[in-house]
Design an enzyme around this catalytic site. Structure first.
Site, mmCIF file in Angstrom:
data_model
loop_
_atom_site.group_PDB
_atom_site.id
_atom_site.type_symbol
_atom_site.label_atom_id
_atom_site.label_comp_id
_atom_site.label_asym_id
_atom_site.label_seq_id
_atom_site.Cartn_x
_atom_site.Cartn_y
_atom_site.Cartn_z
ATOM 1 N N ASN A 130 46.140 38.208 45.824
ATOM 2 C CA ASN A 130 45.430 38.955 47.177
ATOM 3 C C ASN A 130 45.736 37.875 48.155
ATOM 4 O OD1 ASN A 130 44.182 40.357 45.866
ATOM 5 N ND2 ASN A 130 42.738 40.466 45.638
ATOM 6 N N ILE A 131 46.370 38.219 49.200
ATOM 7 C CA ILE A 131 46.982 38.246 50.600
ATOM 8 C C ILE A 131 46.079 38.269 51.468
ATOM 9 C CG2 ILE A 131 48.684 37.922 50.291
ATOM 10 C CD1 ILE A 131 48.874 40.925 51.716
ATOM 11 N N HIS A 149 50.683 35.127 46.001
ATOM 12 C CA HIS A 149 52.254 36.264 46.461
ATOM 13 C C HIS A 149 51.333 35.142 48.368
ATOM 14 C CE1 HIS A 149 51.643 38.911 43.347
ATOM 15 N NE2 HIS A 149 52.834 37.888 42.841
ATOM 16 N N CYS A 197 62.727 35.769 65.238
ATOM 17 C CA CYS A 197 62.312 34.251 65.379
ATOM 18 C C CYS A 197 63.028 33.731 66.721
ATOM 19 C CB CYS A 197 63.365 33.868 64.173
ATOM 20 S SG CYS A 197 63.026 32.354 64.351
ATOM 21 N N CYS A 200 66.374 31.575 65.317
ATOM 22 C CA CYS A 200 66.682 32.272 65.198
ATOM 23 C C CYS A 200 67.575 33.475 64.833
ATOM 24 C CB CYS A 200 67.157 32.244 63.461
ATOM 25 S SG CYS A 200 66.404 32.954 62.595
ATOM 26 N N GLY A 239 40.152 42.486 38.724
ATOM 27 C CA GLY A 239 41.027 43.251 39.493
ATOM 28 C C GLY A 239 42.681 43.573 39.545
ATOM 29 N N THR A 240 42.958 42.998 38.681
ATOM 30 C CA THR A 240 44.937 43.166 38.409
ATOM 31 C C THR A 240 45.110 44.336 37.497
ATOM 32 O OG1 THR A 240 46.976 41.990 38.938
ATOM 33 C CG2 THR A 240 44.340 40.697 36.958
HETATM 34 P P1 CNA Z 1 46.571 47.073 41.502
HETATM 35 O O1 CNA Z 1 47.907 47.227 41.122
HETATM 36 O O2 CNA Z 1 46.537 47.682 43.439
HETATM 37 O O3 CNA Z 1 45.808 46.549 40.836
HETATM 38 C C1 CNA Z 1 44.807 46.656 41.187
HETATM 39 C C2 CNA Z 1 43.864 47.182 40.001
HETATM 40 O O4 CNA Z 1 42.423 46.748 40.361
HETATM 41 C C3 CNA Z 1 43.556 48.127 39.278
HETATM 42 O O5 CNA Z 1 43.802 47.750 37.263
HETATM 43 C C4 CNA Z 1 42.558 49.051 39.543
HETATM 44 O O6 CNA Z 1 41.951 49.928 38.433
HETATM 45 C C5 CNA Z 1 41.071 47.954 39.570
HETATM 46 N N1 CNA Z 1 40.010 48.028 40.525
HETATM 47 C C6 CNA Z 1 39.919 48.888 41.649
HETATM 48 N N2 CNA Z 1 39.206 49.352 41.646
HETATM 49 C C7 CNA Z 1 38.511 48.017 41.613
HETATM 50 C C8 CNA Z 1 37.588 48.184 41.634
HETATM 51 N N3 CNA Z 1 35.963 48.123 42.650
HETATM 52 N N4 CNA Z 1 36.631 46.599 39.984
HETATM 53 C C9 CNA Z 1 37.212 46.319 39.744
HETATM 54 N N5 CNA Z 1 38.893 46.968 39.794
HETATM 55 C C10 CNA Z 1 39.267 47.387 40.592
HETATM 56 O O7 CNA Z 1 46.626 45.338 42.689
HETATM 57 P P2 CNA Z 1 47.095 43.893 42.009
HETATM 58 O O8 CNA Z 1 46.588 43.123 42.693
HETATM 59 O O9 CNA Z 1 47.470 44.544 40.435
HETATM 60 O O10 CNA Z 1 48.837 44.029 42.335
HETATM 61 C C11 CNA Z 1 49.113 42.655 42.771
HETATM 62 C C12 CNA Z 1 49.664 42.388 44.427
HETATM 63 C C13 CNA Z 1 48.938 43.809 44.925
HETATM 64 C C14 CNA Z 1 49.714 41.743 44.602
HETATM 65 O O11 CNA Z 1 51.511 41.249 45.335
HETATM 66 C C15 CNA Z 1 48.919 41.976 46.436
HETATM 67 O O12 CNA Z 1 49.425 41.145 47.315
HETATM 68 C C16 CNA Z 1 49.090 43.256 46.275
HETATM 69 N N6 CNA Z 1 47.358 43.582 47.067
HETATM 70 C C17 CNA Z 1 46.852 42.585 48.267
HETATM 71 C C18 CNA Z 1 45.561 42.995 48.480
HETATM 72 C C19 CNA Z 1 44.560 42.511 48.854
HETATM 73 O O13 CNA Z 1 44.933 40.925 49.500
HETATM 74 N N7 CNA Z 1 43.313 42.679 48.874
HETATM 75 C C20 CNA Z 1 45.451 45.089 48.606
HETATM 76 C C21 CNA Z 1 46.467 45.389 48.129
HETATM 77 C C22 CNA Z 1 47.699 44.942 47.368
#
Ligand code: CNA
Length: 340
Positions: A130-131, A149, A197, A200, A239-240
Protein backbone atom coordinates in the site's frame (compact mmCIF):
# COMPACT_ATOMS: atom_id res chain seq x y z
CA UNK A 1 -19.59 -5.63 6.71
CA UNK A 2 -19.94 -6.77 10.33
CA UNK A 3 -22.30 -9.63 9.60
CA UNK A 4 -19.91 -11.17 7.04
CA UNK A 5 -19.38 -14.90 7.47
CA UNK A 6 -15.88 -16.07 8.25
CA UNK A 7 -14.64 -19.27 6.63
CA UNK A 8 -11.45 -20.88 7.91
CA UNK A 9 -9.38 -23.98 7.27
CA UNK A 10 -8.34 -26.50 9.89
CA UNK A 11 -4.64 -25.63 9.72
CA UNK A 12 -5.53 -22.26 11.29
CA UNK A 13 -5.98 -24.03 14.62
CA UNK A 14 -2.44 -25.38 14.57
CA UNK A 15 -1.06 -21.91 13.69
CA UNK A 16 -2.99 -20.32 16.57
CA UNK A 17 -1.77 -23.03 18.95
CA UNK A 18 1.85 -22.45 17.88
CA UNK A 19 1.61 -18.69 18.37
CA UNK A 20 0.13 -19.30 21.83
CA UNK A 21 2.76 -21.84 22.90
CA UNK A 22 5.62 -19.67 21.63
CA UNK A 23 6.87 -21.99 18.90
CA UNK A 24 6.06 -19.33 16.29
CA UNK A 25 8.57 -16.57 17.06
CA UNK A 26 9.22 -14.75 13.79
CA UNK A 27 6.40 -13.55 11.58
CA UNK A 28 6.59 -11.70 8.27
CA UNK A 29 3.47 -9.90 7.07
CA UNK A 30 2.54 -8.97 3.50
CA UNK A 31 -0.42 -6.67 2.98
CA UNK A 32 -2.29 -5.09 0.09
CA UNK A 33 -5.11 -2.69 -0.69
CA UNK A 34 -7.79 -4.88 0.97
CA UNK A 35 -6.56 -4.02 4.49
CA UNK A 36 -7.30 -0.34 3.87
CA UNK A 37 -10.75 -0.89 2.32
CA UNK A 38 -12.61 -0.58 5.68
CA UNK A 39 -11.02 2.88 6.04
CA UNK A 40 -12.75 3.97 2.80
CA UNK A 41 -9.91 3.60 0.28
CA UNK A 42 -11.00 1.36 -2.63
CA UNK A 43 -8.66 -1.39 -3.83
CA UNK A 44 -7.76 -2.00 -7.49
CA UNK A 45 -9.37 -5.28 -8.45
CA UNK A 46 -12.62 -5.64 -6.44
CA UNK A 47 -15.95 -4.56 -7.97
CA UNK A 48 -16.09 -0.78 -7.40
CA UNK A 49 -12.29 -0.68 -7.16
CA UNK A 50 -10.16 1.66 -9.22
CA UNK A 51 -10.05 -0.56 -12.31
CA UNK A 52 -13.80 -1.16 -12.61
CA UNK A 53 -14.68 2.48 -11.85
CA UNK A 54 -12.11 4.01 -14.22
CA UNK A 55 -13.71 6.44 -16.71
CA UNK A 56 -11.12 7.09 -19.44
CA UNK A 57 -13.50 9.51 -21.24
CA UNK A 58 -13.01 12.01 -18.39
CA UNK A 59 -9.23 11.92 -18.55
CA UNK A 60 -6.89 14.22 -20.43
CA UNK A 61 -5.65 11.79 -23.06
CA UNK A 62 -5.86 11.22 -26.79
CA UNK A 63 -8.42 8.81 -28.26
CA UNK A 64 -5.91 5.99 -28.67
CA UNK A 65 -4.80 6.30 -25.02
CA UNK A 66 -8.45 6.34 -23.88
CA UNK A 67 -9.20 3.19 -25.87
CA UNK A 68 -6.12 1.51 -24.42
CA UNK A 69 -7.18 2.41 -20.86
CA UNK A 70 -10.70 1.09 -21.51
CA UNK A 71 -9.24 -2.20 -22.69
CA UNK A 72 -6.58 -2.36 -19.96
CA UNK A 73 -7.28 -0.14 -16.91
CA UNK A 74 -3.93 -1.02 -15.32
CA UNK A 75 -2.40 1.28 -17.95
CA UNK A 76 -3.39 4.29 -15.83
CA UNK A 77 -0.69 3.30 -13.31
CA UNK A 78 1.82 2.12 -15.92
CA UNK A 79 5.11 3.77 -16.85
CA UNK A 80 4.38 3.23 -20.56
CA UNK A 81 1.54 5.74 -20.39
CA UNK A 82 2.96 8.07 -17.72
CA UNK A 83 6.18 8.68 -19.62
CA UNK A 84 4.20 10.11 -22.56
CA UNK A 85 1.23 11.59 -20.67
CA UNK A 86 1.26 12.30 -16.92
CA UNK A 87 -2.36 13.51 -16.72
CA UNK A 88 -4.39 10.26 -16.50
CA UNK A 89 -2.36 9.07 -13.51
CA UNK A 90 -2.48 12.43 -11.71
CA UNK A 91 -6.17 13.00 -12.47
CA UNK A 92 -7.19 9.56 -11.22
CA UNK A 93 -4.96 9.82 -8.15
CA UNK A 94 -5.75 13.49 -7.28
CA UNK A 95 -8.12 12.78 -4.34
CA UNK A 96 -5.87 10.01 -3.02
CA UNK A 97 -2.79 12.28 -3.14
CA UNK A 98 -4.56 15.20 -1.43
CA UNK A 99 -6.50 12.99 1.02
CA UNK A 100 -3.47 11.11 2.33
CA UNK A 101 -1.63 14.41 2.86
CA UNK A 102 -4.53 15.50 5.13
CA UNK A 103 -4.57 12.08 6.85
CA UNK A 104 -8.18 11.76 5.70
CA UNK A 105 -8.11 7.97 6.24
CA UNK A 106 -7.34 6.16 9.47
CA UNK A 107 -6.02 2.69 10.21
CA UNK A 108 -8.11 -0.48 10.26
CA UNK A 109 -7.98 -3.50 12.54
CA UNK A 110 -5.58 -5.18 10.09
CA UNK A 111 -3.01 -2.39 10.57
CA UNK A 112 -3.49 -2.71 14.34
CA UNK A 113 -3.00 -6.48 14.13
CA UNK A 114 0.45 -5.91 12.61
CA UNK A 115 1.13 -3.48 15.46
CA UNK A 116 0.13 -6.17 18.00
CA UNK A 117 2.52 -8.65 16.36
CA UNK A 118 5.26 -6.06 16.83
CA UNK A 119 4.23 -5.34 20.45
CA UNK A 120 4.46 -9.05 21.20
CA UNK A 121 7.95 -9.30 19.74
CA UNK A 122 6.80 -11.50 16.84
CA UNK A 123 7.15 -9.17 13.87
CA UNK A 124 10.25 -9.72 11.78
CA UNK A 125 9.16 -7.41 8.97
CA UNK A 126 6.05 -5.87 7.50
CA UNK A 127 5.92 -5.68 3.70
CA UNK A 128 3.11 -3.42 2.53
CA UNK A 129 2.13 -2.93 -1.09
CA UNK A 130 0.00 0.00 0.00
CA UNK A 131 1.00 3.54 -0.74
CA UNK A 132 -1.53 5.22 1.58
CA UNK A 133 0.85 5.63 4.54
CA UNK A 134 -1.61 4.09 7.05
CA UNK A 135 1.05 1.60 8.20
CA UNK A 136 3.02 4.57 9.51
CA UNK A 137 0.16 6.05 11.59
CA UNK A 138 0.81 3.56 14.43
CA UNK A 139 4.04 2.84 16.34
CA UNK A 140 5.75 0.20 14.24
CA UNK A 141 9.40 1.25 13.81
CA UNK A 142 10.03 2.56 10.27
CA UNK A 143 12.86 0.04 9.70
CA UNK A 144 10.38 -2.83 10.15
CA UNK A 145 8.07 -1.51 7.41
CA UNK A 146 8.93 -2.04 3.76
CA UNK A 147 6.90 0.13 1.39
CA UNK A 148 7.16 -2.28 -1.50
CA UNK A 149 5.52 0.08 -3.99
CA UNK A 150 6.74 3.33 -2.46
CA UNK A 151 4.54 5.87 -0.73
CA UNK A 152 2.36 8.90 -1.41
CA UNK A 153 4.16 10.62 1.46
CA UNK A 154 6.98 11.64 -0.87
CA UNK A 155 7.10 13.09 -4.37
CA UNK A 156 9.89 13.09 -6.93
CA UNK A 157 10.59 13.55 -10.61
CA UNK A 158 10.27 10.16 -12.30
CA UNK A 159 12.79 11.26 -14.95
CA UNK A 160 15.72 12.65 -12.91
CA UNK A 161 14.85 11.62 -9.33
CA UNK A 162 14.78 15.15 -7.89
CA UNK A 163 12.67 15.15 -4.73
CA UNK A 164 9.77 17.53 -4.26
CA UNK A 165 8.52 18.76 -0.85
CA UNK A 166 5.12 17.17 -0.23
CA UNK A 167 3.27 20.42 0.50
CA UNK A 168 4.59 22.03 -2.66
CA UNK A 169 3.63 18.99 -4.71
CA UNK A 170 0.11 18.90 -3.21
CA UNK A 171 -0.31 22.59 -4.00
CA UNK A 172 0.66 21.89 -7.62
CA UNK A 173 -1.77 18.96 -7.82
CA UNK A 174 -4.58 21.05 -6.32
CA UNK A 175 -4.04 23.99 -8.67
CA UNK A 176 -2.88 22.27 -11.88
CA UNK A 177 -4.78 18.97 -12.05
CA UNK A 178 -8.51 18.96 -12.78
CA UNK A 179 -10.93 17.15 -10.48
CA UNK A 180 -12.57 14.40 -12.57
CA UNK A 181 -14.69 13.37 -9.58
CA UNK A 182 -16.28 16.79 -8.94
CA UNK A 183 -16.62 19.28 -11.79
CA UNK A 184 -17.92 21.90 -9.31
CA UNK A 185 -14.69 21.86 -7.28
CA UNK A 186 -13.84 25.58 -7.22
CA UNK A 187 -10.26 24.95 -6.10
CA UNK A 188 -9.48 22.78 -9.12
CA UNK A 189 -8.71 24.06 -12.63
CA UNK A 190 -11.08 23.17 -15.46
CA UNK A 191 -8.17 21.83 -17.54
CA UNK A 192 -5.03 20.12 -16.32
CA UNK A 193 -1.59 21.59 -16.93
CA UNK A 194 1.87 20.07 -16.50
CA UNK A 195 3.73 19.80 -13.21
CA UNK A 196 7.32 20.28 -14.33
CA UNK A 197 10.48 19.26 -12.50
CA UNK A 198 12.42 22.27 -11.29
CA UNK A 199 15.69 20.62 -12.27
CA UNK A 200 15.15 18.79 -15.59
CA UNK A 201 11.91 20.61 -16.53
CA UNK A 202 10.25 17.38 -17.66
CA UNK A 203 6.55 16.98 -16.76
CA UNK A 204 7.34 13.88 -14.73
CA UNK A 205 6.79 14.86 -11.09
CA UNK A 206 4.61 12.36 -9.23
CA UNK A 207 4.27 10.66 -5.86
CA UNK A 208 7.23 8.39 -5.11
CA UNK A 209 5.22 5.26 -5.85
CA UNK A 210 6.15 2.43 -8.18
CA UNK A 211 4.37 2.40 -11.53
CA UNK A 212 3.97 -0.90 -13.37
CA UNK A 213 7.09 -1.33 -15.45
CA UNK A 214 9.40 0.42 -12.95
CA UNK A 215 11.83 -1.03 -10.44
CA UNK A 216 10.96 -1.62 -6.81
CA UNK A 217 12.83 0.44 -4.19
CA UNK A 218 16.24 -0.87 -3.12
CA UNK A 219 14.90 -1.33 0.44
CA UNK A 220 12.60 -4.08 -0.83
CA UNK A 221 15.48 -6.16 -2.20
CA UNK A 222 17.73 -5.39 0.79
CA UNK A 223 15.10 -6.36 3.37
CA UNK A 224 14.07 -9.51 1.50
CA UNK A 225 17.74 -10.54 1.23
CA UNK A 226 18.08 -10.07 5.01
CA UNK A 227 14.81 -11.74 6.01
CA UNK A 228 14.34 -14.81 3.87
CA UNK A 229 17.57 -16.76 4.21
CA UNK A 230 16.56 -17.03 7.89
CA UNK A 231 13.88 -19.13 9.51
CA UNK A 232 10.53 -17.38 9.34
CA UNK A 233 7.96 -19.29 11.40
CA UNK A 234 4.86 -17.82 9.79
CA UNK A 235 3.97 -15.53 6.91
CA UNK A 236 0.67 -13.63 7.21
CA UNK A 237 -0.78 -12.32 3.94
CA UNK A 238 -3.68 -9.86 4.22
CA UNK A 239 -5.89 -8.05 1.72
CA UNK A 240 -3.97 -8.71 -1.46
CA UNK A 241 -4.88 -10.44 -4.72
CA UNK A 242 -1.24 -11.65 -4.92
CA UNK A 243 -1.39 -10.59 -8.56
CA UNK A 244 1.46 -8.07 -8.59
CA UNK A 245 5.03 -9.33 -8.79
CA UNK A 246 7.67 -9.38 -7.42
CA UNK A 247 5.74 -8.59 -4.19
CA UNK A 248 3.47 -11.64 -4.57
CA UNK A 249 6.55 -13.83 -5.03
CA UNK A 250 7.48 -13.25 -1.36
CA UNK A 251 5.08 -16.07 -0.40
CA UNK A 252 7.55 -18.47 -1.99
CA UNK A 253 10.65 -17.06 -0.30
CA UNK A 254 9.92 -18.80 3.05
CA UNK A 255 11.04 -22.36 3.86
CA UNK A 256 8.82 -25.26 2.74
CA UNK A 257 7.74 -25.98 6.32
CA UNK A 258 6.72 -22.36 7.01
CA UNK A 259 2.94 -21.99 6.92
CA UNK A 260 1.39 -19.06 5.10
CA UNK A 261 -1.78 -17.66 6.61
CA UNK A 262 -4.02 -15.64 4.29
CA UNK A 263 -6.72 -13.27 5.56
CA UNK A 264 -8.67 -12.07 2.52
CA UNK A 265 -12.14 -11.37 1.22
CA UNK A 266 -11.71 -13.74 -1.72
CA UNK A 267 -9.71 -16.91 -2.35
CA UNK A 268 -6.17 -16.00 -3.45
CA UNK A 269 -2.75 -17.62 -3.60
CA UNK A 270 -3.60 -20.99 -5.13
CA UNK A 271 -1.85 -19.94 -8.37
CA UNK A 272 1.25 -19.13 -6.29
CA UNK A 273 1.23 -22.65 -4.83
CA UNK A 274 -0.47 -22.01 -1.51
CA UNK A 275 -2.10 -25.19 -0.27
CA UNK A 276 -5.01 -24.63 2.05
CA UNK A 277 -6.08 -28.26 2.22
CA UNK A 278 -9.72 -29.17 2.48
CA UNK A 279 -12.31 -26.71 3.80
CA UNK A 280 -13.36 -29.01 6.57
CA UNK A 281 -12.58 -29.59 10.20
CA UNK A 282 -12.23 -33.36 9.73
CA UNK A 283 -9.25 -33.87 7.42
CA UNK A 284 -5.73 -33.07 8.53
CA UNK A 285 -3.45 -34.58 5.89
CA UNK A 286 -2.13 -31.31 4.48
CA UNK A 287 1.07 -30.75 2.61
CA UNK A 288 2.09 -27.17 3.39
CA UNK A 289 -0.21 -26.35 6.34
CA UNK A 290 -1.12 -23.03 4.75
CA UNK A 291 -4.35 -21.55 6.10
CA UNK A 292 -6.93 -19.07 4.94
CA UNK A 293 -9.52 -17.01 6.76
CA UNK A 294 -12.04 -15.67 4.25
CA UNK A 295 -13.95 -12.49 5.06
CA UNK A 296 -13.65 -8.73 5.44
CA UNK A 297 -10.27 -7.84 6.94
CA UNK A 298 -11.69 -6.24 10.10
CA UNK A 299 -13.73 -9.36 10.76
CA UNK A 300 -10.95 -11.84 9.97
CA UNK A 301 -8.59 -9.94 12.28
CA UNK A 302 -11.21 -9.97 15.04
CA UNK A 303 -11.51 -13.72 14.52
CA UNK A 304 -7.74 -14.07 14.91
CA UNK A 305 -7.37 -11.85 17.97
CA UNK A 306 -10.27 -13.55 19.73
CA UNK A 307 -8.67 -16.96 19.09
CA UNK A 308 -5.37 -15.60 20.41
CA UNK A 309 -6.99 -13.89 23.42
CA UNK A 310 -5.59 -10.54 22.24
CA UNK A 311 -8.89 -8.70 21.77
CA UNK A 312 -8.37 -6.36 24.72
CA UNK A 313 -4.87 -5.51 23.46
CA UNK A 314 -6.50 -3.61 20.60
CA UNK A 315 -8.18 -1.11 22.95
CA UNK A 316 -5.16 1.25 23.24
CA UNK A 317 -5.19 1.61 19.44
CA UNK A 318 -8.88 2.39 19.11
CA UNK A 319 -8.29 6.15 18.97
CA UNK A 320 -6.14 5.65 15.83
CA UNK A 321 -8.79 3.64 13.98
CA UNK A 322 -11.22 4.52 11.20
CA UNK A 323 -14.92 4.64 12.16
CA UNK A 324 -15.70 1.17 10.68
CA UNK A 325 -12.94 -0.44 12.71
CA UNK A 326 -13.89 1.38 15.92
CA UNK A 327 -17.43 0.09 15.67
CA UNK A 328 -16.32 -3.45 14.68
CA UNK A 329 -14.07 -3.54 17.75
CA UNK A 330 -16.79 -2.14 20.00
CA UNK A 331 -19.21 -4.82 18.77
CA UNK A 332 -16.65 -7.52 19.52
CA UNK A 333 -15.89 -6.10 22.99
CA UNK A 334 -19.61 -5.88 23.79
CA UNK A 335 -19.97 -9.57 22.98
CA UNK A 336 -17.39 -10.51 25.63
CA UNK A 337 -18.93 -12.15 28.69
CA UNK A 338 -18.92 -9.69 31.61
CA UNK A 339 -16.33 -10.50 34.29
CA UNK A 340 -18.69 -10.06 37.27
P1 CNA B 1 -5.83 -5.64 -5.40
O1 CNA B 1 -5.27 -6.37 -6.55
O2 CNA B 1 -6.88 -4.63 -5.64
O3 CNA B 1 -6.40 -6.78 -4.42
C1 CNA B 1 -7.05 -6.47 -3.24
C2 CNA B 1 -7.42 -7.76 -2.54
O4 CNA B 1 -8.02 -7.41 -1.32
C3 CNA B 1 -8.45 -8.61 -3.32
O5 CNA B 1 -8.06 -9.95 -3.30
C4 CNA B 1 -9.75 -8.40 -2.55
O6 CNA B 1 -10.56 -9.57 -2.53
C5 CNA B 1 -9.23 -8.12 -1.16
N1 CNA B 1 -10.13 -7.27 -0.40
C6 CNA B 1 -10.90 -6.23 -0.83
N2 CNA B 1 -11.59 -5.71 0.17
C7 CNA B 1 -11.25 -6.41 1.28
C8 CNA B 1 -11.64 -6.35 2.63
N3 CNA B 1 -12.53 -5.46 3.07
N4 CNA B 1 -11.10 -7.24 3.49
C9 CNA B 1 -10.21 -8.17 3.06
N5 CNA B 1 -9.81 -8.28 1.79
C10 CNA B 1 -10.32 -7.40 0.91
O7 CNA B 1 -4.69 -4.94 -4.54
P2 CNA B 1 -3.24 -5.47 -4.18
O8 CNA B 1 -2.79 -4.69 -3.01
O9 CNA B 1 -3.15 -6.92 -4.15
O10 CNA B 1 -2.43 -5.02 -5.49
C11 CNA B 1 -1.27 -4.33 -5.38
C12 CNA B 1 -1.40 -2.88 -5.83
C13 CNA B 1 -2.65 -2.20 -5.37
C14 CNA B 1 -0.30 -2.11 -5.19
O11 CNA B 1 0.53 -1.61 -6.18
C15 CNA B 1 -0.93 -0.98 -4.42
O12 CNA B 1 -0.17 0.17 -4.46
C16 CNA B 1 -2.25 -0.77 -5.06
N6 CNA B 1 -3.29 -0.08 -4.27
C17 CNA B 1 -3.02 0.44 -3.04
C18 CNA B 1 -4.01 1.07 -2.33
C19 CNA B 1 -3.67 1.63 -0.98
O13 CNA B 1 -2.55 2.06 -0.76
N7 CNA B 1 -4.63 1.64 -0.06
C20 CNA B 1 -5.28 1.19 -2.86
C21 CNA B 1 -5.54 0.65 -4.14
C22 CNA B 1 -4.52 0.01 -4.83
Amino acid sequence: MNSQAIVTTKSLQSIIAKIKDGSIKRIVTLTGAGVSVPSGIPDFRSPGGMYSSLRPELLTANEKQKRSMSAEPTLVVDWDLFRVNQFPYLEVRRPFILGTAKQQWKVTLAHCFVQLLHDKGLLQRHYTQNIDGLDHQLNIPAEKIVNVHGSLANAACEACGTEYPREEFCFEVKTKIKNIYDENDLEAPKESSNIRCKKCHKPAVKPATVLFGRNLPATFHKSAAEDFPNQIDLMIVMGTSLAVFPAAGLVNRVYMETPRLVLNLTMVGVDQGLDFGPFTYEEDDQVRNDAIVLGDSDQTVLHMVKELNWLQDLIPYQSYMCPNSISALNDALNELPSSV
